[in-house]
Design a protein around this motif. Sequence first.
Motif, PDB file in Angstrom:
ATOM      1  N   ASN B  47      30.668  31.565 123.007  1.00 12.09           N
ATOM      2  CA  ASN B  47      30.056  31.142 121.694  1.00 12.09           C
ATOM      3  C   ASN B  47      28.474  31.278 121.956  1.00 12.09           C
ATOM      4  N   ALA B  48      28.088  31.971 122.824  1.00 15.82           N
ATOM      5  CA  ALA B  48      26.610  31.772 122.971  1.00 15.82           C
ATOM      6  C   ALA B  48      25.789  32.987 122.543  1.00 15.82           C
ATOM      7  N   ASN B  49      26.059  33.460 121.365  1.00 17.29           N
ATOM      8  CA  ASN B  49      24.855  33.882 120.643  1.00 17.29           C
ATOM      9  C   ASN B  49      23.653  33.182 120.297  1.00 17.29           C
ATOM     10  N   PRO B  50      22.790  33.999 120.968  1.00 16.08           N
ATOM     11  CA  PRO B  50      21.299  33.210 121.363  1.00 16.08           C
ATOM     12  C   PRO B  50      20.832  32.531 119.965  1.00 16.08           C
ATOM     13  N   TRP B  51      21.041  33.088 118.723  1.00 20.14           N
ATOM     14  CA  TRP B  51      20.468  32.379 117.716  1.00 20.14           C
ATOM     15  C   TRP B  51      21.310  31.144 117.429  1.00 20.14           C
ATOM     16  N   ASP B  52      22.620  30.988 117.915  1.00 22.32           N
ATOM     17  CA  ASP B  52      23.436  29.562 117.796  1.00 22.32           C
ATOM     18  C   ASP B  52      22.789  28.863 118.806  1.00 22.32           C
ATOM     19  N   VAL B  53      22.530  29.439 120.168  1.00 25.16           N
ATOM     20  CA  VAL B  53      22.382  28.470 121.433  1.00 25.16           C
ATOM     21  C   VAL B  53      20.928  27.696 120.845  1.00 25.16           C
ATOM     22  N   PHE B  54      20.110  28.198 120.092  1.00 24.20           N
ATOM     23  CA  PHE B  54      18.728  27.797 119.972  1.00 24.20           C
ATOM     24  C   PHE B  54      18.565  27.089 118.503  1.00 24.20           C
ATOM     25  N   SER B  55      19.965  26.987 117.951  1.00 22.23           N
ATOM     26  CA  SER B  55      19.589  26.709 116.441  1.00 22.23           C
ATOM     27  C   SER B  55      19.169  25.274 116.345  1.00 22.23           C
ATOM     28  N   ASP B  56      19.666  24.226 117.190  1.00 21.74           N
ATOM     29  CA  ASP B  56      19.301  23.008 117.109  1.00 21.74           C
ATOM     30  C   ASP B  56      17.993  22.659 117.841  1.00 21.74           C
ATOM     31  N   THR B  57      17.289  23.393 118.559  1.00 19.27           N
ATOM     32  CA  THR B  57      16.146  22.927 119.292  1.00 19.27           C
ATOM     33  C   THR B  57      14.902  24.070 118.628  1.00 19.27           C
ATOM     34  N   ASN B  58      13.756  23.445 118.546  1.00 16.27           N
ATOM     35  CA  ASN B  58      12.481  23.967 118.231  1.00 16.27           C
ATOM     36  C   ASN B  58      11.354  23.578 118.890  1.00 16.27           C
ATOM     37  N   PRO B  59      11.497  23.840 120.382  1.00 16.13           N
ATOM     38  CA  PRO B  59      10.175  23.784 121.063  1.00 16.13           C
ATOM     39  C   PRO B  59       9.450  24.897 121.227  1.00 16.13           C
ATOM     40  N   TRP B  60       9.696  25.846 120.472  1.00 14.73           N
ATOM     41  CA  TRP B  60       8.900  27.112 120.393  1.00 14.73           C
ATOM     42  C   TRP B  60       8.104  27.256 118.989  1.00 14.73           C
ATOM     43  N   LYS B  61       6.931  27.832 118.944  1.00 10.89           N
ATOM     44  CA  LYS B  61       6.172  27.893 117.889  1.00 10.89           C
ATOM     45  C   LYS B  61       6.051  29.512 117.382  1.00 10.89           C
ATOM     46  N   MET B  62       6.092  29.797 115.930  1.00  7.94           N
ATOM     47  CA  MET B  62       5.901  31.108 115.627  1.00  7.94           C
ATOM     48  C   MET B  62       4.712  31.686 115.555  1.00  7.94           C
ATOM     49  N   GLU B  63       4.611  32.891 116.329  1.00 11.14           N
ATOM     50  CA  GLU B  63       3.402  33.591 116.454  1.00 11.14           C
ATOM     51  C   GLU B  63       3.356  34.673 115.306  1.00 11.14           C
ATOM     52  N   THR B  64       2.399  34.821 114.422  1.00 14.44           N
ATOM     53  CA  THR B  64       2.349  35.941 113.403  1.00 14.44           C
ATOM     54  C   THR B  64       1.131  36.913 113.668  1.00 14.44           C
ATOM     55  N   LYS B  65       1.424  38.182 113.606  1.00 15.28           N
ATOM     56  CA  LYS B  65       0.044  39.015 113.894  1.00 15.28           C
ATOM     57  C   LYS B  65       0.360  40.331 113.142  1.00 15.28           C
ATOM     58  N   PHE B  66      -0.702  41.105 112.979  1.00 11.12           N
ATOM     59  CA  PHE B  66      -0.731  42.363 112.257  1.00 11.12           C
ATOM     60  C   PHE B  66      -1.249  43.283 113.269  1.00 11.12           C
ATOM     61  N   ASP B  67      -0.609  44.515 113.261  1.00  9.36           N
ATOM     62  CA  ASP B  67      -1.152  45.515 114.285  1.00  9.36           C
ATOM     63  C   ASP B  67      -2.083  46.390 113.448  1.00  9.36           C
ATOM     64  N   LYS B  68      -2.899  47.354 113.921  1.00  9.44           N
ATOM     65  CA  LYS B  68      -3.634  48.361 113.697  1.00  9.44           C
ATOM     66  C   LYS B  68      -3.233  48.792 112.205  1.00  9.44           C
ATOM     67  N   ASN B  69      -2.052  49.080 112.197  1.00  9.09           N
ATOM     68  CA  ASN B  69      -1.520  49.803 110.912  1.00  9.09           C
ATOM     69  C   ASN B  69      -1.073  48.617 109.792  1.00  9.09           C
ATOM     70  N   GLU B  70      -1.450  47.295 110.197  1.00 14.35           N
ATOM     71  CA  GLU B  70      -1.192  46.149 109.087  1.00 14.35           C
ATOM     72  C   GLU B  70       0.332  45.851 109.037  1.00 14.35           C
ATOM     73  N   THR B  71       1.027  46.337 110.235  1.00 14.36           N
ATOM     74  CA  THR B  71       2.518  45.967 110.156  1.00 14.36           C
ATOM     75  C   THR B  71       2.429  44.411 110.484  1.00 14.36           C
ATOM     76  N   LYS B  72       3.216  43.677 109.814  1.00 10.67           N
ATOM     77  CA  LYS B  72       3.350  42.115 110.322  1.00 10.67           C
ATOM     78  C   LYS B  72       4.465  42.032 111.318  1.00 10.67           C
ATOM     79  N   SER B  73       4.191  41.365 112.230  1.00 10.34           N
ATOM     80  CA  SER B  73       5.338  40.775 113.107  1.00 10.34           C
ATOM     81  C   SER B  73       5.334  39.337 113.551  1.00 10.34           C
ATOM     82  N   LYS B  74       6.234  38.886 113.857  1.00 15.01           N
ATOM     83  CA  LYS B  74       6.650  37.440 114.279  1.00 15.01           C
ATOM     84  C   LYS B  74       7.070  37.488 115.808  1.00 15.01           C
TER      85      LYS B  74
END
Lengths: 195, 195
Positions: B47-74
């Motif tokens: 049952n250890a799909n990583p998105w399930d393992v971490f569904s109840d915790t949020n000690p991480w923060k989202m970083e949003t970036k844009f590369d030189k082609n303006e492609t967005k990544s998180k």
Amino acid sequence: MSEFIMPPGYRFEPTDEELIRFYLSEKALGQPLPRSSIVEKELYGDNANPWDVFSDTNPWKMETKFDKNETKSKKKTIFVLTKLSKISSKRISRKAGCGLWDGQTGAITINNSQGIIIGSKKMLTFRTKGDSNVTKIHGHWIMHEYSLDGVSLINGLKFINDNVICKITRSWKGKDLQVLENRKRSRTISCDHPN
Amino acid sequence: MSEFIMPPGYRFEPTDEELIRFYLSEKALGQPLPRSSIVEKELYGDNANPWDVFSDTNPWKMETKFDKNETKSKKKTIFVLTKLSKISSKRISRKAGCGLWDGQTGAITINNSQGIIIGSKKMLTFRTKGDSNVTKIHGHWIMHEYSLDGVSLINGLKFINDNVICKITRSWKGKDLQVLENRKRSRTISCDHPN
């Protein structure tokens, strides 16, 4: 304020907004600073050569790097809370020991996540009067100075806004770094006797 | 272990040596982990799909970036202490939910400042069986797994070395990020029903 020992692996790398909101605003409201890596120092005055100001503290760590030409450089960073040295209500003295902290940029505003101005920052470098030897020996000094601005100045501010937080970087590169390393094997060269 | 709240401006960015010396070695010796941003989780099993393992915790923060082609990544990063899932004394099961953590590199040694081997690390990615839709929706998962090695295994180690620390990164880029953002407005697509 004594140095704050963190659990291993933590680095003090505040954003501009964090410095303004959680440290400088608190200080301006008369609150104690949260326990952190910020030290309190006088940065201005006749005896405030930056290398003397920081001779007794070591909350900064040396970073050594090599660029693509294999030129070695060393860099240290420290966060400091200080009072500006005011001559009058509008004029500030930037004199520090045998030189001065010289503004390199105008004030750049700092916004919070809602886009509201909460502070400003400017960049300064330490400069002596025509004596390049001193900075060769003592390193190249850059200051980013953070001040309250915008809503931070009107929302319940009780104290006069003389406090700023400075992120100070000291660096050596190439030949100057060799001078630094040789200096450890010879006498200290002071500001008054650069040769 | 509850999430550790740091003073503002601090980031948990441990070096490889710090992870081995101050966290993994302590755990192996039966000591409690220092208070930190490391969470304890089971990363392996049916049952250890990583998105399930971490569904109840949020000690991480989202970083949003844009590369030189303006492609967005998180990108998000989290540090996890886990036990390896051993089939025998030498074999490890990497099965996790509907996929597996697949090794991308062999073990790379980690030395201390005296050049002595204290640990090793390897890189793995989460891979499902031929179903690219799942990772498009749930992001691209990379694990850097830190293990004790060298002198860390012989200096007074009391417990069997099943513990590892994993630095897990979850990221989305370009079209996949659009899928993620659209998904918030529609039903959750699970591993069993990828279409």
